[in-house]
Design a protein around this motif. Structure first.
Motif: not given
Length: 496
Positions: A297-298, A413
């Motif tokens: 999700q991030e 990320p």
């Protein structure tokens, strides 16, 4: 001129000789363990000796010796050692065999019968197993030479006709010694060429690793023995199962084995690991696609924010579509082995798209990822396992340097996503490992991994997880042994 041509052809053949991707050395330190297990098995095989009935007449006495069985083998001195060039030599001296047989004596109208315990003493056995490569690339016992002799026999006669038997004992024991001499070598020949080969048949030669890839452990040449070790060169190459005849050229450094402190040493070159990764690459396994909920999700939020401008210009029907992240290795990864460690270099394409229902995908970005993984090898049982760790990671745009700068916020990320989402899946597969060419029932223990320039070695000791008898009985051929068959070797080359 002829000498020059011969030298040229020799050099030409050497230049085209295939290099091994895997080598195994069995040292003399392993032979004591093998001897203990092997002698237990040999004792049981000698107990299967069947000696023909012994009948005779001495004056008015008629005697018959039958049902002769070997009950036990007692060893005083035994030695198992390597003998150049390809032989494994077993030498037993001053051993004894316990026997039991049925006696029958007829003298006119008098008849006597019963069982007698006897012993064959001064038993000497010298047998050599010739090891070679068969046409399929499997190690085999190709021949067994044998010398065996029994120097004396002793029988404890009892009963009413004890004195008579003692008079006849010279004839009886001499005859039994002659027959016993004739039976020992055929048993050893069968044990080596049939039973031990059934054990060697459990060594993998060309087998599947999983549903995509197989491995080829064919011997490249006959095993080479010195006084202290036995060395074997294996192809050590993976291949995609869908391309069974595919082979990758080996241009890596040839592994070298110098140590002899442990029972076994196994060496793997960079080619061994490169062929594995290229096989999985050719099989189409080095790709990963994450869609919708599979994308963390991030990371989903960060990607949408990074490409907000591109997404904003799309139609409302596409803006809220699921996000798709696709990683695909674009070239076979390569392994580099140095004394400081083992690394694997990977280059992959990363494509980010939106996947609207019932509509074509909309690409947001395409980038290239370079990663370097560290690899730690371990040997467990008889499986070589690998633990991977992501060390270096960078992404850059295929379009422009400016876009590469814009991708810098995605570095961390995406690296986290690889560490959390991708590396566990890779390690789950690599930690299952691949089997080393070792017979069933034998495992490695106390292993130590050492890196060299272009190859690594694993030193270990051997452990019998199953008894030799158990494994051979499980894989015993269905044919019945017949020591008198014409294909059997001469009973013994020793004087009786």
């Amino acid at each position: 001129m002829a000498l020059f041509e011969a030298l040229f052809l020799t050099l030409l053949a050497g230049a085209h000789a295939e290099l091994p991707g895997c080598k195994i050395r069995i040292t003399s330190k392993a032979l004591e363990l093998v001897k203990q297990e092997g002698l237990r098995f040999l004792e049981q095989e000698l107990e299967t000796i069947t000696i023909p009935d012994l009948r005779g007449r001495e004056g008015s006495f008629y005697y018959n010796i039958s049902e002769v069985k070997v009950s036990e083998l007692q060893l005083t001195s035994s030695e198992l050692h390597f003998q150049p060039e390809q032989e494994l030599m077993l030498q037993i001296t001053d051993a004894s065999l316990g026997l039991r047989f049925r006696r029958q004596l007829l003298y006119w109208f008098f008849y006597d019968a019963g069982y007698i315990n006897a012993s064959a003493e001064g038993v000497s056995i010298r047998t050599a197993l010739l090891l070679s490569r068969d046409p399929t690339g499997r190690i085999k016992v190709s021949n067994v030479s044998c010398q065996a002799s029994v120097s004396r026999m002793h029988a404890a006669f009892e009963g009413t006709f004890k004195q008579v038997y003692e008079i006849l004992s010279t004839f009886i024991t001499s005859g039994m010694r002659f027959l016993l001499n004739q039976q020992i070598c055929p048993v050893l020949y069968h044990t080596g060429t049939v039973l031990l080969n059934s054990l060697l048949d459990t060594v993998p030669v060309r087998s599947s690793v999983d549903e995509l890839v197989g491995i080829d452990y064919s011997l490249l040449k006959d095993p080479a023995a010195s006084t202290s070790s036995l060395d074997m060169d294996f192809r050590g190459a993976f291949f995609p199962l869908a391309e069974g005849n595919w082979s990758m050229p080996n241009r890596a450094v040839e592994p070298q084995l110098q140590e002899e402190e442990r029972m076994v040493y196994v060496a793997f070159s960079e080619f061994f690991f490169d062929s594995a990764m290229e096989s999985y690459f050719r099989a189409g396994a080095l790709r990963l696609s994450l869609v919708g909920d599979k994308v963390p999700q991030e990371l989903d939020m960060l990607l949408r924010a990074s490409y907000f401008g591109n997404i904003f210009l799309l139609s409302p029907a596409v803006i809220d579509s699921p996000l798709k992240l696709e990683l695909q290795v674009v070239a076979p990864p390569r392994c580099t082995i140095k004394p400081s460690g083992t690394t694997i270099s990977v280059t992959a394409s990363v494509t980010i798209t939106l996947v609207p229902p019932n509509l074509p995908e909309v690409q947001l970005s395409s980038m290239t990822m370079d990663a370097r993984l560290s690899a730690k090898m371990a040997l467990r049982g008889k499986a070589l396992r690998t633990q991977l760790d992501l060390r270096r990671f960078r992404i850059y745009s295929n379009q422009s340097a400016l876009e590469s700068l814009a991708l810098i916020p995605l570095q961390a990320p995406l690296k986290t996503m690889l560490q959390i989402g991708v590396m566990p899946m890779l390690n789950e597969r690599t930690w299952r490992g691949v089997q080393i060419p070792l017979p069933e029932g034998m495992d490695f223990v106390h292993e130590v991994v050492t890196n060299h320039a272009g190859f690594l070695t694993v030193g270990a000791d051997l452990h019998f997880a199953k008894g030799l008898r158990e494994v051979i009985e499980k894989n015993r051929p269905t044919e019945t042994r017949d020591p008198t068959a014409s294909s059997a070797p001469p009973p013994s080359t020793a004087a009786v």
